[in-house]
Scaffold this active site. Structure first.
Site, PDB file in Angstrom:
ATOM      1  CE1 TYR A 142      -3.674   2.550   0.662  1.00 51.15           C
ATOM      2  CE2 TYR A 142      -2.346   3.283   2.529  1.00 51.15           C
ATOM      3  CZ  TYR A 142      -3.416   3.472   1.666  1.00 51.15           C
ATOM      4  OH  TYR A 142      -4.221   4.574   1.815  1.00 51.15           O
ATOM      5  CG  ASP A 237       5.939   3.901   0.591  1.00 50.59           C
ATOM      6  OD1 ASP A 237       6.251   4.651   1.540  1.00 50.59           O
ATOM      7  OD2 ASP A 237       4.759   3.630   0.305  1.00 50.59           O
ATOM      8  CE  LYS A 265       2.267   4.463   8.155  1.00 48.55           C
ATOM      9  NZ  LYS A 265       0.862   4.436   8.567  1.00 48.55           N
TER      10      LYS A 265
HETATM   11  N1  PMP Z   1       3.007   4.152   2.238  1.00 44.27           N
HETATM   12  C1  PMP Z   1       3.027   3.222   3.181  1.00 44.27           C
HETATM   13  C2  PMP Z   1       4.060   2.139   3.128  1.00 44.27           C
HETATM   14  C3  PMP Z   1       2.093   3.236   4.222  1.00 44.27           C
HETATM   15  O1  PMP Z   1       2.125   2.292   5.157  1.00 44.27           O
HETATM   16  C4  PMP Z   1       1.131   4.272   4.247  1.00 44.27           C
HETATM   17  C5  PMP Z   1       0.088   4.368   5.345  1.00 44.27           C
HETATM   18  N2  PMP Z   1      -0.158   3.252   6.088  1.00 44.27           N
HETATM   19  C6  PMP Z   1       1.151   5.234   3.239  1.00 44.27           C
HETATM   20  C7  PMP Z   1       2.117   5.150   2.256  1.00 44.27           C
HETATM   21  C8  PMP Z   1       0.164   6.355   3.219  1.00 44.27           C
HETATM   22  O2  PMP Z   1       0.412   7.243   4.271  1.00 44.27           O
HETATM   23  P1  PMP Z   1      -0.732   8.191   4.845  1.00 44.27           P
HETATM   24  O3  PMP Z   1      -1.737   7.320   5.483  1.00 44.27           O
HETATM   25  O4  PMP Z   1      -0.005   9.091   5.796  1.00 44.27           O
HETATM   26  O5  PMP Z   1      -1.276   8.953   3.682  1.00 44.27           O
END
Ligand code: PMP
Length: 427
Positions: A142, A237, A265
């Site tokens: 994701y 990512d 995060k």
């Molecule tokens: N990339 C990864 C690997 C994630 O785990 C997440 C959120 N869980 C996101 C992108 C998206 O981040 P956000 O929820 O802050 O938009």
């Protein structure tokens, strides 16, 4: 009726599904979501004032525990000077320099307000830099909710993906190829056929959005080599793994230097920050230097930056990640032993402060394997643990998070609770 129930019933009248992000709705585990009113260290208190040991940590940011006094003090000090200026501040330089120091592949970095924005912008940048349209992502990973990333795998090798969400035109996902995590052969074949058309490959370098899945060393080495050979941008990512699996993120553990990295995060310490950065020549394509547009009213927000910067300082304490990794390992070893004693089929894994608990005999290595896990058993375990005062992610397909605030006593209490919960499942 509990206050949690009352609040949820009320929330449903004004908020879709009663929640502002879908996984909070307990859709897969069933029951009523917990409304929290307070967090301190490793603990959360719900609307009925019931205390929980928390292993969600706001889905990753809470690496130093909730309401860490130094983070709160920094936020308060920043807030009295004004919440947002829409103009540069000195603190933005400090956090950029800190990120660059901790993640050496990042030579230049842009702040945004969420992980979604970070990955969406990094992909636009990769496309702008290469002049190519096609991108590769992996099944089960994701990367936020931007259109071209909400994709299901196509039906065959080299078939482009189809939207996995309503509201996403098929035309928008036409350029997104979805491959299997850890499948080196498929990756190699894809590059052989399409390598020179690929703008980028985006990877969760330890996947955390299909439970915790590790990449093999061959897989990440092949990714680096193929991207270099074909001029595609390799995007790590690290929204979830950044500063969590190691101080320098997954790339430090892999010994891989990606071209671009996305962060979120932990980098915001619980406030809304995302970031993307990497090679200076690629970053120079972003406006105002280059033609790839990207902007944000609240980007580099001073209150958020204060929380992020203080968190980045705290995690540089001597031995921080070694202790965090050890605590997390104690937890998963304890959980595995408790399951064994009860005769429940279960496996575990951890990397740094991130862990996986799987209702499978072997630790899964792909989306297909993790999908074999016993969801019904997980749901019962989740609710048994909740009743014991342990808050786990409300889905069998999410990684768990330990913070530096979790004490040995917290881990012991969690394992003791798990022993009783597994015994209930076995009965
Ligand atoms: N990339 C990864 C690997 C994630 O785990 C997440 C959120 N869980 C996101 C992108 C998206 O981040 P956000 O929820 O802050 O938009």
């Amino acid at each position: 009726m509990s206050r949690n129930h009352t609040l949820f019933e009320r929330a449903r009248h004004s908020i879709p599904g009663g929640v502002n992000s879908p996984v909070r709705a307990f859709g897969s585990v069933g029951g009523t979501p917990i409304f929290f009113q307070r967090g301190q260290g490793a603990s959360l208190w719900d609307a009925d004032n019931t205390q929980y040991i928390d292993y969600v940590g706001s889905w990753g940011p809470a690496i130093v525990g909730h309401a860490h006094p130094e983070v709160i003090a920094a936020v308060q000090a920043a807030a009295v000077n004004g919440l947002s200026f829409g103009a540069p501040t000195e603190a933005e330089i400090l956090i950029a320099e800190e990120i660059i120091k901790l993640v050496p592949s990042i030579e230049s970095v842009r702040l945004v307000s969420s992980g979604t924005e970070a990955t969406m912008s990094a992909i636009r940048l990769a496309r702008g830099f290469t002049g190519r349209d096609k991108i590769v992502k992996f099944e089960g990973c994701y990367h936020g909710h931007s259109d071209s990333l909400l994709v299901k795998a196509g039906s065959g090798l080299l078939t482009f993906g189809t939207p996995s969400s309503g509201g996403v035109p098929a035309d928008f996902t036409r350029h997104t190829l979805v491959l299997e995590y850890n499948n080196v052969e498929q990756l190699t074949q894809t590059f052989a056929e399409l390598g020179d058309q690929l703008a980028c490959v985006i990877l969760e370098p330890f996947a955390g959005n299909m439970n915790l899945i590790r990449p093999s060393a061959e897989f990440v080495a092949a990714l680096r080599e193929l991207c270099t050979r074909h001029g595609a941008v390799l995007i790590y990512d690290e929204v979830m793994t950044g500063f969590r699996v190691a101080l320098g993120g997954a790339q430090e553990l892999h010994g891989i230097r990606p071209d671009l990295t996305t962060l979120g995060k932990v980098v915001g310490g619980g406030m809304p920050i995302g970031a993307f950065g990497g090679r200076a020549d690629i970053m120079a394509c972003i406006a105002p230097l280059g033609s790839v547009y990207q902007a944000g009213t609240l980007s580099g927000n001073p209150v958020a930056v204060a929380a992020g910067l203080t968190t980045l300082k705290l995690i540089q304490a001597e031995g921080f990640h070694a202790r965090l990794g050890e605590r997390t390992r104690q937890l998963v070893d304890g959980l595995a032993a408790a399951a064994r004693e009860a005769g429940v089929t279960c496996s575990t894994d951890s990397v740094g402060g991130m862990f996986g608990l799987y209702f499978t005999a072997e630790v899964p290595r792909s989306y297909a394997e993790v999908m074999q896990s016993d969801r019904e058993l997980f749901n019962r375990f989740f609710h048994a643990m909740l009743a014991e005062g342990v808050y786990l992610a409300p889905s069998a397909f999410e990684a768990g998070f330990v913070s530096a605030a979790h004490t040995e006593a917290d881990i012991d209490a969690t394992v003791a609770a798990a022993r009783r919960a597994f015994a209930k499942l076995a009965a």
